[in-house]
Design a protein around this motif. Structure first.
Motif, PDB file in Angstrom:
ATOM      1  N   ASP A  78      -5.079  -1.295  -0.466  1.00 47.36           N
ATOM      2  CA  ASP A  78      -5.787  -2.430   0.125  1.00 47.36           C
ATOM      3  C   ASP A  78      -7.300  -2.248  -0.025  1.00 47.36           C
ATOM      4  O   ASP A  78      -7.774  -1.212  -0.502  1.00 47.36           O
ATOM      5  CB  ASP A  78      -5.374  -2.627   1.598  1.00 47.36           C
ATOM      6  CG  ASP A  78      -5.821  -1.495   2.493  1.00 47.36           C
ATOM      7  OD1 ASP A  78      -7.027  -1.200   2.505  1.00 47.36           O
ATOM      8  OD2 ASP A  78      -4.987  -0.898   3.192  1.00 47.36           O
ATOM      9  N   PHE A  99      -9.781  -1.708   2.002  1.00 46.15           N
ATOM     10  CA  PHE A  99     -10.465  -0.619   2.710  1.00 46.15           C
ATOM     11  C   PHE A  99     -10.200   0.721   2.012  1.00 46.15           C
ATOM     12  O   PHE A  99     -11.115   1.514   1.791  1.00 46.15           O
ATOM     13  CB  PHE A  99     -10.007  -0.578   4.167  1.00 46.15           C
ATOM     14  CG  PHE A  99     -10.530   0.598   4.928  1.00 46.15           C
ATOM     15  CD1 PHE A  99     -11.876   0.709   5.223  1.00 46.15           C
ATOM     16  CD2 PHE A  99      -9.675   1.612   5.349  1.00 46.15           C
ATOM     17  CE1 PHE A  99     -12.365   1.807   5.921  1.00 46.15           C
ATOM     18  CE2 PHE A  99     -10.151   2.706   6.047  1.00 46.15           C
ATOM     19  CZ  PHE A  99     -11.496   2.810   6.332  1.00 46.15           C
ATOM     20  N   VAL A 149      -6.982   0.702  11.863  1.00 44.72           N
ATOM     21  CA  VAL A 149      -7.758   1.620  12.712  1.00 44.72           C
ATOM     22  C   VAL A 149      -9.266   1.380  12.494  1.00 44.72           C
ATOM     23  O   VAL A 149     -10.035   1.273  13.456  1.00 44.72           O
ATOM     24  CB  VAL A 149      -7.397   3.099  12.410  1.00 44.72           C
ATOM     25  CG1 VAL A 149      -8.329   4.060  13.136  1.00 44.72           C
ATOM     26  CG2 VAL A 149      -5.949   3.379  12.777  1.00 44.72           C
ATOM     27  N   GLN A 207      -4.455   2.906   8.466  1.00 39.79           N
ATOM     28  CA  GLN A 207      -5.841   3.384   8.523  1.00 39.79           C
ATOM     29  C   GLN A 207      -6.838   2.210   8.480  1.00 39.79           C
ATOM     30  O   GLN A 207      -7.899   2.257   9.110  1.00 39.79           O
ATOM     31  CB  GLN A 207      -6.074   4.321   7.328  1.00 39.79           C
ATOM     32  CG  GLN A 207      -7.397   5.018   7.308  1.00 39.79           C
ATOM     33  CD  GLN A 207      -7.485   6.123   8.352  1.00 39.79           C
ATOM     34  OE1 GLN A 207      -6.503   6.806   8.589  1.00 39.79           O
ATOM     35  NE2 GLN A 207      -8.636   6.259   8.964  1.00 39.79           N
ATOM     36  N   THR A 208      -6.460   1.163   7.765  1.00 45.70           N
ATOM     37  CA  THR A 208      -7.322  -0.017   7.644  1.00 45.70           C
ATOM     38  C   THR A 208      -7.422  -0.741   8.990  1.00 45.70           C
ATOM     39  O   THR A 208      -8.507  -1.170   9.396  1.00 45.70           O
ATOM     40  CB  THR A 208      -6.775  -0.953   6.542  1.00 45.70           C
ATOM     41  OG1 THR A 208      -6.673  -0.181   5.333  1.00 45.70           O
ATOM     42  CG2 THR A 208      -7.663  -2.150   6.306  1.00 45.70           C
ATOM     43  N   ALA A 241      -2.853  -0.562   4.851  1.00 42.24           N
ATOM     44  CA  ALA A 241      -2.531   0.736   5.439  1.00 42.24           C
ATOM     45  C   ALA A 241      -2.896   0.725   6.928  1.00 42.24           C
ATOM     46  O   ALA A 241      -3.790  -0.023   7.332  1.00 42.24           O
ATOM     47  CB  ALA A 241      -3.328   1.824   4.722  1.00 42.24           C
ATOM     48  N   VAL A 275       0.847  -1.205   0.000  1.00 42.46           N
ATOM     49  CA  VAL A 275       0.000   0.000   0.000  1.00 42.46           C
ATOM     50  C   VAL A 275       0.879   1.251   0.000  1.00 42.46           C
ATOM     51  O   VAL A 275       0.607   2.207  -0.731  1.00 42.46           O
ATOM     52  CB  VAL A 275      -0.957  -0.009   1.217  1.00 42.46           C
ATOM     53  CG1 VAL A 275      -1.778   1.268   1.252  1.00 42.46           C
ATOM     54  CG2 VAL A 275      -1.867  -1.218   1.166  1.00 42.46           C
TER      55      VAL A 275
END
Lengths: 132, 66
Positions: A71, A73, B31, B28-29, B26, A7
């Motif tokens: 990724d 998300f 989180v 953030q993922t 990431a 990522v």
């Protein structure tokens, strides 16, 4: 040391491509404007006017590559924000089109670009905050 | 989706960034998953399962799935 996280690699690649494309865009835009102001005529005038377009296509491809590289998300946020931006732009442009019928001044197509980028940016910020 | 990710991560003493690097996502993922704002796909759940050496249902609460 370079990150092995795919990522991070996708984001770095996107950022580098974006910077290079934007530098090329500015250079080509100034060259194009200078040549057009020089009184160029004929088919060359059309070609010169379109000179800044290739870097924009490069940015478009970079966004598609980013979509593939991030990724699941991040991809979801990216797709949702792009969908929101497309919807907002459609509603705004059609609404203004009808207002033009009622006598509002005709706006340049440049405004569409501005609305797309603005709504994409705002959508991304709102969506990221929602998932935090 | 309810999960024990934060607790399990604390037991392994790894940060969100370290966990993200281990499974290739990431931070953030992580989180979003820990905050129960995002339910990961099956492949990502299995990656987490391998990191913690636990079956998926011991990380995620299947009862909380919509």
């Amino acid at each position: 040391m370079k990150s092995q996280n795919p990522v991070h690699r996708a984001h770095r690649r996107y950022l580098i491509t974006l910077i290079v494309a934007m530098v090329a865009y500015i250079a080509l835009l100034f060259t194009s404007i200078t040549l057009l102001n020089g009184g160029l005529t004929g088919p060359m005038r059309l070609l010169v006017a379109l000179m800044p377009v290739p870097p924009i296509i490069v940015v478009f491809i970079a966004v598609l590559q980013l979509l593939q590289g991030v990724d699941e998300f991040e991809r979801r946020i990216l797709i949702e924000s792009l969908a929101l931006a497309a919807g907002i732009t459609a509603v705004v442009s059609v609404t203004y089109g009808f207002l033009e019928n009622a006598g509002f001044p005709t706006l340049s197509a440049w405004w569409t670009w501005t609305v797309v980028m603005g709504s994409w940016g705002v959508s991304s910020i709102i969506l990221r905050a929602r998932y935090r | 989706m309810k999960n024990r990710l934060r607790v399990l991560r604390a037991e392994l003493d790894i940060s969100q960034a370290e966990l993200a690097d281990r499974i290739g996502v990431a931070r953030q993922t992580i989180v979003a998953i820990e905050g129960e704002k995002y339910a990961p796909s099956l492949p990502l759940a299995f990656k987490l399962s391998r990191v913690f050496n636990l079956p998926v249902e011991q990380i995620f609460d299947p009862e909380s799935a919509e």
